[in-house]
Design an enzyme around this catalytic site. Structure first.
Site, mmCIF file in Angstrom:
data_model
loop_
_atom_site.group_PDB
_atom_site.id
_atom_site.type_symbol
_atom_site.label_atom_id
_atom_site.label_comp_id
_atom_site.label_asym_id
_atom_site.label_seq_id
_atom_site.Cartn_x
_atom_site.Cartn_y
_atom_site.Cartn_z
ATOM 1 N N HIS A 37 0.822 -1.206 0.000
ATOM 2 C CA HIS A 37 0.000 0.000 0.000
ATOM 3 C C HIS A 37 0.864 1.266 0.000
ATOM 4 O O HIS A 37 0.534 2.260 -0.626
ATOM 5 C CB HIS A 37 -0.980 -0.017 1.170
ATOM 6 C CG HIS A 37 -2.221 -0.795 0.855
ATOM 7 N ND1 HIS A 37 -2.255 -2.166 0.874
ATOM 8 C CD2 HIS A 37 -3.455 -0.391 0.453
ATOM 9 C CE1 HIS A 37 -3.464 -2.578 0.518
ATOM 10 N NE2 HIS A 37 -4.210 -1.524 0.254
ATOM 11 N N LYS A 103 -9.739 -8.072 7.140
ATOM 12 C CA LYS A 103 -10.435 -8.401 8.384
ATOM 13 C C LYS A 103 -10.350 -7.237 9.346
ATOM 14 O O LYS A 103 -9.401 -6.446 9.300
ATOM 15 C CB LYS A 103 -9.844 -9.666 9.023
ATOM 16 C CG LYS A 103 -8.500 -9.491 9.709
ATOM 17 C CD LYS A 103 -8.106 -10.755 10.457
ATOM 18 C CE LYS A 103 -6.689 -10.680 11.012
ATOM 19 N NZ LYS A 103 -6.596 -9.994 12.299
#
Lengths: 184, 289
Positions: A37, A103
């Site tokens: 990222h 998650k």
């Protein structure tokens, strides 16, 4: 009722999804966690664009084993998404993502970007890694393997019927908002 | 007295122990997950998450694949008889870790914190973590624990008194620390979790004590009645918080609470919490000599 989603996705179909929906996702997904990222945000590599446009990024550092010239995915559950909060909104906008899979959910900035761009956050069950590995039909390619190592590399994988639950939608709903609990 | 053993045999046995640890959840943990399903409402997200978890446990065992991809930084607790070389045992452990990593039972997790480079074989500075204890038994016993980073990240150490949670140096203070850690972890440690708690000690021994509790069976009882009572009441209270599996709501936030103690210095009072995810991968190898 389960909804079947085929990647690449179009905006109206994604905007029709609501938090609480169960989906089965098929098509090409790309794994990406902390280092990926940061790389996507800071260097904006073009090589990933064809896979990410209208596509899905999966917060996952899989167990991969070499099988002659290809790779096999042995274990591929989600990792904690909040570590990508500083980058996720920019990555959604820059690459035109339709799904973020992980998650634990993400924050308000990501929720805003999901609404702006027409995307959803899909929640996978932490630790249920063989279930997700079993949905992988083929490992297509990998980016930054040498530099990032196996867990942090960006694995491009074709999946079939990857099960997940929409927990953040494009209408601003999130199942991850703080619950006020009194402990004592 | 000098004892000998086959390094090849120990390495192979240990590689098998790691494979089993990675692919097969201990029976007591699986039983606790199945029992928890009865406490969740039909049609709830909590129940569907628990069903997914149990299905995954079954698949991992059948297919012999890592039940969770995050196999952590493997930790080993070795007891060995007098006269055996701990360096030779440590070499077998390192070799077994490399073998299990190549076979895909362990994910390569050792990252240099300065260069960011992954060593690729799970070996590195202070990895694998190994503790040696001499024993009177004519065997090498190696307990191993695979604990993922998500649960490690939500583990925490409190220094009492702690004004943020109005916790003083007594059992009520300890209770508040533990419950605060559960609330702060939410689902991020992969709830339903198992807590290892260390009361006392210093910064190191407190967390060591906490982590060592994770080797206890969920079904055991604490020999100290005061701690046993605290374990049960903390489990009950935690499960009433509504955090639930993966933090998405429900009645199953924890599967167990296990508490140990270490003597402290008068100036310090630490409460250390080692949060373990539901994928509590522990195994034990007994290698007779």
């Amino acid at each position: 009722m389960k909804k079947y989603l085929q990647l690449p996705l179009n905006e109206p179909d994604v905007r029709a999804l609501r938090a609480g929906d169960t989906v089965l996702l098929s098509g090409t997904i790309v794994t990406g966690r902390d280092m990926a990222h940061r790389w996507l945000t800071e260097e904006k590599p073009d090589a990933l664009r064809p896979f990410l446009l209208n596509g899905a990024i999966y917060h996952c550092g899989p167990v991969m084993v070499r099988d002659k010239d290809s790779w096999l995915c042995r274990s591929a559950g989600p990792t904690t998404s909040t570590r990508g909060e500083a980058y996720q909104a920019d990555v959604i906008r820059e690459y035109g993502l339709r799904c973020v899979i992980g998650k634990g959910g993400m924050g308000e900035r990501t929720l805003q970007a999901l609404g702006d761009g027409g995307a959803v956050y899909l929640h996978a069950v932490g630790g249920a890694a063989v279930i997700y590995a079993n949905t992988v039909r083929k490992v297509l390619t990998v980016f930054r393997l040498e530099e990032f190592g196996v867990p942090e590399a960006m694995w491009v994988m074709e999946v079939a019927d990857f099960p997940a639950v929409v927990t953040m939608d494009s209408a601003g709903n999130s199942l991850h908002r703080e619950r006020t609990v009194r402990a004592w | 007295m000098s004892r000998n053993f086959s390094e090849k045999d120990l390495t192979l046995a240990l590689a098998g122990c790691l494979r089993q640890a990675s692919c097969e959840l201990p029976e007591d943990v699986e039983n606790a997950l199945r029992a928890a399903m009865k406490n969740e409402a039909a049609g709830s997200l909590a129940l569907s998450i628990l069903v997914t978890i149990v299905q995954n446990v079954e698949l991992a065992k059948t297919q012999q694949q890592a039940l969770c991809q995050d196999t952590g930084l493997p930790a080993f607790y070795v007891s060995y008889p007098q006269g055996l070389s701990t360096r030779r045992i440590a070499a077998c452990i390192e070799h077994a870790v490399v073998v299990a990593t190549e076979a895909g039972y362990l994910r390569p997790n050792a990252v240099d914190p300065v260069t960011g480079l992954n060593s690729g074989n799970n070996l590195g500075t202070r990895i694998p973590y190994t503790v040696f204890t001499e024993s009177d038994e004519p065997e090498i016993r190696i307990d191993c624990l695979l604990k993922g980073g998500g649960s490690e990240n939500v583990s925490v150490q409190y220094s009492l008194p702690d004004s943020r949670i109005d916790a003083s140096r007594d059992l009520e203070g300890v209770r508040r620390c533990v419950l605060d850690s559960v609330i702060r972890a939410k689902g991020n440690g992969c709830a339903p979790g198992i807590l290892g708690v260390g009361i006392g000690g210093d910064r190191i021994t407190g967390l060591q004590t906490a982590k060592e509790q994770l080797f206890r069976r969920l079904t055991d009882t604490n020999p100290d009645p005061v701690l046993d009572d605290l374990e049960r009441s903390l489990l009950e209270r935690s499960n009433a918080l509504g955090i639930g599996p993966m933090g998405l709501g429900g009645n199953t936030t924890l599967l167990g609470v296990k508490i140990g103690t270490a003597h402290r210095i008068p100036a310090s009072f630490y409460v250390s919490v080692a949060y373990m995810c539901w994928a509590c991968r522990r195994n034990s190898l007994r290698f007779p000599l």
